[in-house]
Design a protein around this motif. Structure first.
Motif, PDB file in Angstrom:
ATOM      1  N   ASP A   1       0.689  -1.651   0.474  1.00 52.93           N
ATOM      2  CA  ASP A   1      -0.259  -0.092   0.376  1.00 52.93           C
ATOM      3  C   ASP A   1       0.632   1.349   0.324  1.00 52.93           C
ATOM      4  O   ASP A   1       1.812   1.356   0.327  1.00 52.93           O
ATOM      5  CB  ASP A   1      -0.764  -0.012   1.026  1.00 52.93           C
ATOM      6  CG  ASP A   1      -0.105   0.299   2.803  1.00 52.93           C
ATOM      7  OD1 ASP A   1       0.469   0.479   2.397  1.00 52.93           O
ATOM      8  OD2 ASP A   1      -1.162  -0.424   3.537  1.00 52.93           O
ATOM      9  N   GLY A   2      -0.150   2.469  -0.281  1.00 53.50           N
ATOM     10  CA  GLY A   2       1.205   3.769   0.127  1.00 53.50           C
ATOM     11  C   GLY A   2       1.466   4.177   1.587  1.00 53.50           C
ATOM     12  O   GLY A   2       2.759   4.622   1.316  1.00 53.50           O
ATOM     13  N   ASN A   3       2.038   3.318   2.640  1.00 50.16           N
ATOM     14  CA  ASN A   3       2.640   2.776   3.475  1.00 50.16           C
ATOM     15  C   ASN A   3       3.510   2.343   3.635  1.00 50.16           C
ATOM     16  O   ASN A   3       4.440   2.638   4.017  1.00 50.16           O
ATOM     17  CB  ASN A   3       1.681   3.386   5.055  1.00 50.16           C
ATOM     18  CG  ASN A   3       1.792   4.354   6.149  1.00 50.16           C
ATOM     19  OD1 ASN A   3       2.895   4.753   5.928  1.00 50.16           O
ATOM     20  ND2 ASN A   3       1.918   2.580   6.872  1.00 50.16           N
ATOM     21  N   GLY A   4       3.561   1.825   2.316  1.00 53.34           N
ATOM     22  CA  GLY A   4       5.151   1.074   2.554  1.00 53.34           C
ATOM     23  C   GLY A   4       4.463  -0.749   2.560  1.00 53.34           C
ATOM     24  O   GLY A   4       4.864  -1.600   3.782  1.00 53.34           O
ATOM     25  N   ASP A   5       3.201  -0.835   3.655  1.00 56.24           N
ATOM     26  CA  ASP A   5       3.112  -2.026   4.400  1.00 56.24           C
ATOM     27  C   ASP A   5       2.874  -3.297   3.007  1.00 56.24           C
ATOM     28  O   ASP A   5       2.000  -2.785   2.177  1.00 56.24           O
ATOM     29  CB  ASP A   5       1.790  -2.160   4.708  1.00 56.24           C
ATOM     30  CG  ASP A   5       2.175  -1.201   6.246  1.00 56.24           C
ATOM     31  OD1 ASP A   5       3.036  -0.229   6.671  1.00 56.24           O
ATOM     32  OD2 ASP A   5       1.212  -0.392   6.637  1.00 56.24           O
ATOM     33  N   VAL A   6       3.140  -4.407   2.783  1.00 56.82           N
ATOM     34  CA  VAL A   6       3.162  -5.377   2.432  1.00 56.82           C
ATOM     35  C   VAL A   6       2.584  -6.735   2.215  1.00 56.82           C
ATOM     36  O   VAL A   6       2.869  -7.082   4.331  1.00 56.82           O
ATOM     37  CB  VAL A   6       4.876  -5.924   2.294  1.00 56.82           C
ATOM     38  CG1 VAL A   6       4.753  -6.693   0.714  1.00 56.82           C
ATOM     39  CG2 VAL A   6       5.281  -4.746   1.423  1.00 56.82           C
ATOM     40  N   TRP A   7       1.524  -6.967   2.235  1.00 55.87           N
ATOM     41  CA  TRP A   7       0.755  -7.846   2.459  1.00 55.87           C
ATOM     42  C   TRP A   7       0.714  -9.364   1.394  1.00 55.87           C
ATOM     43  O   TRP A   7       1.018  -9.228   0.697  1.00 55.87           O
ATOM     44  CB  TRP A   7      -0.513  -7.423   2.742  1.00 55.87           C
ATOM     45  CG  TRP A   7      -0.936  -6.288   3.802  1.00 55.87           C
ATOM     46  CD1 TRP A   7      -0.762  -5.142   3.144  1.00 55.87           C
ATOM     47  CD2 TRP A   7      -1.526  -6.669   4.943  1.00 55.87           C
ATOM     48  NE1 TRP A   7      -0.789  -4.526   4.508  1.00 55.87           N
ATOM     49  CE2 TRP A   7      -1.742  -5.351   4.891  1.00 55.87           C
ATOM     50  CE3 TRP A   7      -2.646  -7.680   5.707  1.00 55.87           C
ATOM     51  CZ2 TRP A   7      -2.214  -5.210   6.716  1.00 55.87           C
ATOM     52  CZ3 TRP A   7      -2.031  -7.416   6.593  1.00 55.87           C
ATOM     53  CH2 TRP A   7      -2.447  -6.525   7.529  1.00 55.87           C
TER      54      TRP A   7
ATOM     55  N   GLY B   1       6.429  -0.504   6.130  1.00 57.01           N
ATOM     56  CA  GLY B   1       6.803   1.114   6.056  1.00 57.01           C
ATOM     57  C   GLY B   1       8.459   1.121   4.867  1.00 57.01           C
ATOM     58  O   GLY B   1       8.666   1.836   5.228  1.00 57.01           O
ATOM     59  N   LEU B   2       8.186   0.054   4.093  1.00 53.33           N
ATOM     60  CA  LEU B   2       8.675  -0.012   3.158  1.00 53.33           C
ATOM     61  C   LEU B   2       9.092   1.531   2.090  1.00 53.33           C
ATOM     62  O   LEU B   2       8.452   1.992   1.985  1.00 53.33           O
ATOM     63  CB  LEU B   2       9.049  -0.896   2.423  1.00 53.33           C
ATOM     64  CG  LEU B   2       9.377  -1.926   3.311  1.00 53.33           C
ATOM     65  CD1 LEU B   2       8.951  -3.361   1.949  1.00 53.33           C
ATOM     66  CD2 LEU B   2      10.845  -2.666   3.216  1.00 53.33           C
ATOM     67  N   ASP B   3      10.313   2.385   2.241  1.00 54.13           N
ATOM     68  CA  ASP B   3      10.431   3.452   1.804  1.00 54.13           C
ATOM     69  C   ASP B   3      10.295   3.619   0.015  1.00 54.13           C
ATOM     70  O   ASP B   3      11.078   2.331  -0.416  1.00 54.13           O
ATOM     71  CB  ASP B   3      11.350   3.890   2.147  1.00 54.13           C
ATOM     72  CG  ASP B   3      11.760   5.952   1.691  1.00 54.13           C
ATOM     73  OD1 ASP B   3      10.672   6.083   1.912  1.00 54.13           O
ATOM     74  OD2 ASP B   3      12.748   6.155   1.435  1.00 54.13           O
ATOM     75  N   THR B   4       8.968   3.980  -0.448  1.00 57.73           N
ATOM     76  CA  THR B   4       9.447   4.374  -1.696  1.00 57.73           C
ATOM     77  C   THR B   4       8.757   3.111  -2.640  1.00 57.73           C
ATOM     78  O   THR B   4       9.877   2.292  -3.426  1.00 57.73           O
ATOM     79  CB  THR B   4      10.740   5.229  -2.461  1.00 57.73           C
ATOM     80  OG1 THR B   4      11.165   5.845  -1.709  1.00 57.73           O
ATOM     81  CG2 THR B   4      10.301   5.941  -3.770  1.00 57.73           C
ATOM     82  N   VAL B   5       7.860   2.779  -2.541  1.00 62.80           N
ATOM     83  CA  VAL B   5       7.537   1.167  -3.299  1.00 62.80           C
ATOM     84  C   VAL B   5       7.469   1.438  -5.047  1.00 62.80           C
ATOM     85  O   VAL B   5       6.705   2.471  -4.811  1.00 62.80           O
ATOM     86  CB  VAL B   5       6.564   0.828  -2.524  1.00 62.80           C
ATOM     87  CG1 VAL B   5       6.470  -0.184  -3.089  1.00 62.80           C
ATOM     88  CG2 VAL B   5       7.399   0.056  -1.048  1.00 62.80           C
ATOM     89  N   THR B   6       8.050   0.733  -5.597  1.00 60.99           N
ATOM     90  CA  THR B   6       7.609   0.833  -6.569  1.00 60.99           C
ATOM     91  C   THR B   6       6.589  -0.294  -7.448  1.00 60.99           C
ATOM     92  O   THR B   6       6.308  -0.418  -8.621  1.00 60.99           O
ATOM     93  CB  THR B   6       9.093   1.144  -8.266  1.00 60.99           C
ATOM     94  OG1 THR B   6      10.025  -0.126  -7.624  1.00 60.99           O
ATOM     95  CG2 THR B   6       9.776   2.624  -7.259  1.00 60.99           C
ATOM     96  N   GLY B   7       7.064  -1.619  -6.870  1.00 57.24           N
ATOM     97  CA  GLY B   7       6.285  -2.574  -7.651  1.00 57.24           C
ATOM     98  C   GLY B   7       6.533  -3.394  -7.083  1.00 57.24           C
ATOM     99  O   GLY B   7       7.103  -3.855  -5.825  1.00 57.24           O
ATOM    100  N   VAL B   8       5.354  -4.565  -7.044  1.00 55.64           N
ATOM    101  CA  VAL B   8       5.051  -6.584  -6.486  1.00 55.64           C
ATOM    102  C   VAL B   8       5.292  -6.840  -7.523  1.00 55.64           C
ATOM    103  O   VAL B   8       4.959  -6.820  -8.023  1.00 55.64           O
ATOM    104  CB  VAL B   8       4.718  -6.111  -5.318  1.00 55.64           C
ATOM    105  CG1 VAL B   8       4.705  -7.453  -5.046  1.00 55.64           C
ATOM    106  CG2 VAL B   8       4.655  -4.815  -4.119  1.00 55.64           C
ATOM    107  N   THR B   9       5.910  -8.152  -6.846  1.00 53.58           N
ATOM    108  CA  THR B   9       6.387  -9.771  -8.557  1.00 53.58           C
ATOM    109  C   THR B   9       5.793 -10.372  -7.292  1.00 53.58           C
ATOM    110  O   THR B   9       7.351 -10.508  -6.121  1.00 53.58           O
ATOM    111  CB  THR B   9       7.539  -9.396  -8.895  1.00 53.58           C
ATOM    112  OG1 THR B   9       7.786  -7.642  -9.539  1.00 53.58           O
ATOM    113  CG2 THR B   9       7.509 -10.461 -10.069  1.00 53.58           C
TER     114      THR B   9
END
Length: 300
Positions: A269-275, A290-298
Motif C-alpha cells: 500500500d501507499g504506506n509501504g506495508d506489504v501483505w 513502512g518500506l520506503d518508496t515502493v515501486t512495485g510487487v512481483t
C-alpha cells in the motif's frame, strides 16, 4: 514462491520460508517483469535496463538519456516506455531506438498531462507475443500487432488508465485499472468494456490475475487515504470485496503494486506495508511495514 518488492533503494525478497533478503541496494529498481528466455528485466536508476539471468546475476543491457518508466518483452523483442510518452525498442546493437510509429499513433494530440507528466505508465504483451499494449497516462492504451511498427488507439483517453495487464495464459484477455473502474477486453485489447459493479470505490489503480479472476485495487482518488481490494471474473460480472485478513490499506495500492503467480497474492500500500496470501484471496498476513518508496510487487 517469493514476493519481490522493488523500491527506490534496491529490492526486498520475502521467501516462502520467512527470510528477507536484499539486492541492488543503493539503486532505484522498478518495472520488474519477465524477459526473453527465462530472464527478468527491470528499469534501474530510471535510465538503464538490466537483465536478471538464470544464473542469478544482473547485467546492464541498455542505457538511455531518456527517463525510462516501463519495460516489456514480446516475442523476444524488448520495448521500453519513457516519461515523455515515447516507446523505444532494444536493437541488436544494444541501443534503444525510438519507434516512429508510436509517435504517430492516431489521437496522440488528445493526450494530456494530469498530475504527473504525460508518460508511459505501464506496458504489457499478450502471452502469445502477438500484441503489445502501452498504458499512456493520460492517453488511453495504444496497441501494436506488428512488433511495434504501427499502433492504434484503444480505450478512451479520459478513462484515465493506471495499469494495463495481459492474462498469462489466455491471449484474448487483457484488463486495465482506470479512473472509470475495472476495464476488460476479450479480443487482445482491441475493444473494451468498463465496470464498477459491486465496488464501493471505483478509482482503480492496480490489477493482477489469479487464474480466471482479476484482482483490482481501488480508492476514492489519486490522493486517497485508504484503498480496497476486489476480485471479479476476467470474463464478466460484478466484483466482490476481498478482505481475508487484510488490515487497513493506506493511500493507494498503486500500479504494479499488486501481483500474483496464480496462487500467492501480494500487494503493497501507499504506506509501504506489504501483505501476502498463500491461498489466493484468504489468509493475508502483513510481511513488512513502512518500506520506503515502493515501486512495485512481483511474485516469482
Amino acid at each position: 514462491m517469493s514476493v519481490l518488492v522493488t523500491t527506490g533503494d534496491g529490492y526486498h525478497i520475502f521467501t516462502s520460508s520467512g527470510k528477507e533478503l536484499r539486492s541492488l541496494e543503493g539503486r532505484r529498481v522498478e518495472c520488474f517483469t519477465p524477459g526473453p528466455e527465462g530472464t527478468f528485466l527491470a528499469v534501474i536508476d530510471r535510465h538503464e535496463v538490466w537483465s536478471h539471468g538464470r544464473d542469478g546475476e544482473w547485467t546492464p543491457i541498455a542505457r538511455s538519456e531518456a527517463t525510462l518508466t516501463a519495460v516489456v518483452s514480446a516475442a523476444g523483442a524488448v520495448f521500453v516506455g519513457t516519461n515523455d510518452a515515447r516507446v523505444l525498442r532494444l536493437a541488436g546493437s544494444g541501443a534503444l531506438e525510438p519507434l516512429a510509429g508510436f509517435d504517430a499513433v492516431p489521437g496522440r494530440d488528445e493526450w494530456h498531462q494530469v498530475g504527473s507528466p504525460l508518460l508511459v505508465r505501464t506496458m504489457t504483451a499478450t502471452c502469445d507475443g502477438a500484441v503489445v499494449l502501452v498504458n499512456v497516462h493520460v492517453g488511453g492504451i495504444p496497441r501494436s500487432v506488428d512488433g511495434g511498427t504501427t499502433w492504434q488507439p484503444s480505450l478512451a483517453v479520459d478513462d484515465d488508465v493506471h495499469q494495463v495487464l495481459a492474462h498469462p495464459t489466455r491471449p484474448e484477455i487483457v484488463v486495465a485499472a482506470a479512473g472509470v473502474g475495472l476495464c476488460r477486453s476479450h479480443d487482445g485489447g482491441a475493444t473494451w468494456s468498463s465496470s464498477t459493479e459491486g465496488m464501493k470505490l471505483a478509482y482503480a489503480r492496480g490489477v493482477a490475475f489469479v487464474g480466471d479472476d482479476v484482482v483490482v485495487t481501488v480508492s476514492e482518488g489519486p490522493w486517497a487515504s485508504h484503498a480496497e481490494v476486489y476480485r471479479a471474473s476476467v470474463d464478466d460480472g460484478a466484483a466482490t470485496r476481498v478482505t481475508g485478513g487484510l488490515g487497513d490499506l493506506h493511500g493507494n495500492v498503486d500500479s504494479r503494486c499488486v501481483a500474483s503467480d496464480g496462487t500467492v497474492v501480494a500487494l503493497a500500500d501507499g504506506n509501504g506495508d506489504v501483505w501476502r496470501s498463500t491461498t489466493g484471496f484468504e489468509g493475508f498476513e502483513r510481511i513488512a511495514d513502512g518500506l520506503d518508496t515502493v515501486t512495485g510487487v512481483t511474485v516469482a
